[in-house]
Every structure is written in structure tokens, then in C-alpha cells.
Motif scaffolding. Sequence first.
Motif, PDB file in Angstrom:
ATOM      1  N   ASN A  50       0.824  -1.199   0.000  1.00  0.00           N
ATOM      2  CA  ASN A  50       0.000   0.000   0.000  1.00  0.00           C
ATOM      3  C   ASN A  50       0.868   1.264   0.000  1.00  0.00           C
ATOM      4  OD1 ASN A  50      -1.723   1.877   2.405  1.00  0.00           O
ATOM      5  ND2 ASN A  50      -2.449   1.579   0.342  1.00  0.00           N
ATOM      6  N   GLY A  52      -0.780   4.473  -0.264  1.00  0.00           N
ATOM      7  CA  GLY A  52      -1.594   5.632   0.096  1.00  0.00           C
ATOM      8  C   GLY A  52      -3.023   5.220   0.333  1.00  0.00           C
ATOM      9  N   THR A  61       1.364  11.101  -1.533  1.00  0.00           N
ATOM     10  CA  THR A  61       1.469   9.795  -2.188  1.00  0.00           C
ATOM     11  C   THR A  61       2.654   9.754  -3.145  1.00  0.00           C
ATOM     12  OG1 THR A  61      -0.926   9.615  -2.012  1.00  0.00           O
ATOM     13  CG2 THR A  61       0.167   8.051  -3.471  1.00  0.00           C
ATOM     14  N   LEU A 103      -3.241   1.415  -4.176  1.00  0.00           N
ATOM     15  CA  LEU A 103      -3.827   2.569  -3.487  1.00  0.00           C
ATOM     16  C   LEU A 103      -5.147   2.143  -2.864  1.00  0.00           C
ATOM     17  CD1 LEU A 103      -3.128   5.468  -6.019  1.00  0.00           C
ATOM     18  CD2 LEU A 103      -2.183   5.224  -3.704  1.00  0.00           C
ATOM     19  N   PRO A 108      -5.727   9.996  -3.240  1.00  0.00           N
ATOM     20  CA  PRO A 108      -4.399  10.301  -3.780  1.00  0.00           C
ATOM     21  C   PRO A 108      -4.415  10.818  -5.228  1.00  0.00           C
ATOM     22  CG  PRO A 108      -4.283   8.291  -2.491  1.00  0.00           C
ATOM     23  CD  PRO A 108      -5.751   8.646  -2.620  1.00  0.00           C
ATOM     24  N   TYR A 119       0.180   7.072 -12.001  1.00  0.00           N
ATOM     25  CA  TYR A 119       0.413   6.095 -10.923  1.00  0.00           C
ATOM     26  C   TYR A 119       0.669   4.703 -11.495  1.00  0.00           C
ATOM     27  CZ  TYR A 119      -0.950   9.204  -7.036  1.00  0.00           C
ATOM     28  OH  TYR A 119      -1.016  10.202  -6.104  1.00  0.00           O
ATOM     29  N   VAL A 124       1.666   1.349  -9.640  1.00  0.00           N
ATOM     30  CA  VAL A 124       0.414   1.102  -8.917  1.00  0.00           C
ATOM     31  C   VAL A 124      -0.484   0.235  -9.809  1.00  0.00           C
ATOM     32  CG1 VAL A 124      -1.649   2.124  -7.879  1.00  0.00           C
ATOM     33  CG2 VAL A 124       0.573   3.276  -7.647  1.00  0.00           C
ATOM     34  N   MET A 127      -6.441  -0.070  -7.352  1.00  0.00           N
ATOM     35  CA  MET A 127      -6.871   1.072  -6.520  1.00  0.00           C
ATOM     36  C   MET A 127      -8.311   0.860  -6.064  1.00  0.00           C
ATOM     37  SD  MET A 127      -6.819   5.169  -7.402  1.00  0.00           S
ATOM     38  CE  MET A 127      -7.939   5.023  -8.810  1.00  0.00           C
TER      39      MET A 127
END
Length: 336
Positions: A50, A52, A61, A103, A108, A119, A124, A127
Motif C-alpha cells: 500500500n 496511500g 502519495t 492505493l 491520492p 500512478y 500502482v 486502486m
Amino acid sequence: MTAIPTAGEAGRLTSPFGWEQHCCLPVQAEADIAPLRRYLDAGVSYLSVNVGFAPHDLDATMRVVSSWRRQIVLSSEPFTLVSAVEEMLAARQQGRLVVGFDLEDTNPLGGEIAMIQTYYDLGVRSMLMTYNTENLAGFGCHAPQDRGLTSFGRAVVEEMNRVGMVVDVSHCGYRTSMDALERTDSPAIFSHSNMRSVWDHERNIGDDQARACAATGGVIGINGVGIFLGDNDISVAAMARHIDYAVELVGPQHVGIGTDYVFDTNDLGLELANSQIFPASYRSGPQTDFFPPEQLAPLETELARRGYPADDIAAIMGGNFLRVAREVWKPPAGSR
Ligand SMILES: [Zn+2]
């Protein structure tokens, strides 16, 4: 407290590809990522950390993501930054741990849909729409009401589908989760959610939510938080109980592991003081326990003892999340 065995005592996963869909370091740029090594020692090949959640804005972030990316690249540990699935398989062959990010809120993004691609390109891979409470995208599982996914939330799902970021509906309210699962064109996940029919907690999900997730081709990651598994129960048996129920409900192809292991429980205590996102129940009673990486191999053994075929165990311990990655992840912007 449950004594944590060393990896040597507990052994390593024997399934071909171990996948942990969610764990937590202190979400701070200066946090040391070296402890992630415990997952490699436990036989895990891909680990999502993780970077954020609800309290973190775009600036905070980006500081965390940038620092941790740099740490992964410079680390003396055999860590590799996530990129494409094929490269992840090659890294596994070299005995390396591939680290990706997730996320746990859309905050963020700072309200910017365009941040989803940025991201993604920074690693990332999934999310959440929202974390426990209401935000721009929708409503959380502890929000007093749930009017479903907002127009911003719908735009987020659409852009995540385009970019190749996996839509995650853990921590969301019932209607918000069902709206997102209906809206997505790609397999979606509950990265770390347990079965409410096994243990009745607002953070756990109902049978129809699990079925809706499976219908997208997605996966439910079984969560290792003691108070979501049972009465602060982090035993292998408690994890297996939720896995058994989910497998019975949606089939072994839609169940995985997302333990939510917290490396630093002192830091967690500070986060839980935030009454905006955590109900009082999270602060009362003894500190919750977390299912540690060293218990993954014993869990695998327990599933075999319960009669699961090796193929199903391999799917649950990582193959299913790997399938979702193959179906959803796309090359970063500029290389398509
Ligand atoms: Zn969470």
C-alpha cells in the motif's frame, strides 16, 4: 500474541507462483522497505504494498511512491520493481521478489483522472474506490449511507479499465462496490475482504458481492486481520474457514490471498486514532493481530490436509491473481 516462526521453521510456499495482494508498511517516504524480504523468504513472488489511502493527498502519495521506487532499485535485497507479467515471471526464476503498489482510496488522485495513468506507470496496479467512508468516488463500508458510485467514480473505473489498473472494491459500501463491479469492463477484485457469512463484520462482504466480483472474472483476496477473520483469530484454521466458504460460493478460480499484513503495529495505532475513517470499535479492545507471511506455507499445507487438489491450491496461493494481471495489466503509456 501468537509466536511468529522463522521462515526456516515454517517453510516456503511450494505453489508455482505465490502472490500477496496487500500488505502495509508505514505510509511514509522515510519508511524502510527492507522488511518486505520476509515475503520472499516465505516463498512469495509478487507482493503489493500500500502506498496511500484516505488521509494521503497527491503530494504525500507521490513522495511515498518515489522514495520506495528508489529504495527498491537501490536495495541490497533481491527486489524488482513491477513491470510486465512476463518480466515478473523471469524475476521469479532468478529468485527475486517483485514489488508492486496499491492505493486504498481515490483521494491520492487529487481529483485528477489523469493521475491514474501516472500512478500506473509508477507501479500502482490496483486502486480502491473509497476507504471506509465517503469520498469523491463513492461510499465506504462504514459510511452511514451509500448512494453508490458517483459520476467521478464512474469516470475513475472507465479510466482504470483503459489504463490497465485493476479495479478494487474492498473497504467500499455495498452499493458502491456493486456499482463498480457492474461498471467495469475488466476483471475486478476485492483485494482484501473476508466473508460476512463466516464472521459478521461491516468490513466483510456478502455472498452477492463475492458472486458479482467472480462474475467479472475477478478474485477475492482473503484478509488476515484478526478482527475480520473472527474474534481476533489469526490462526491458519481461521484463514482456511474463509477460504473454504468462498471456494464453495464462487469456485477456487476466484479466491486468493490479500492478508493486509501490517509490519509496524505502533504506526497502525497512530492511524487508527483517526476517527474520520475508523469507527470507535477499531480502537476498543486489545490490539488486533495480523496473519504473518511465515504462516502462508502452513496455510498451503492446511488446504492440502483439507483435501484441496494441488491445482486449486496453486490458484488460490497466487495463480488466480496472476491470471487477473495477465488479463488487465497493459504496457505503460508511451510503449503501446
Ligand atoms: Zn485495507
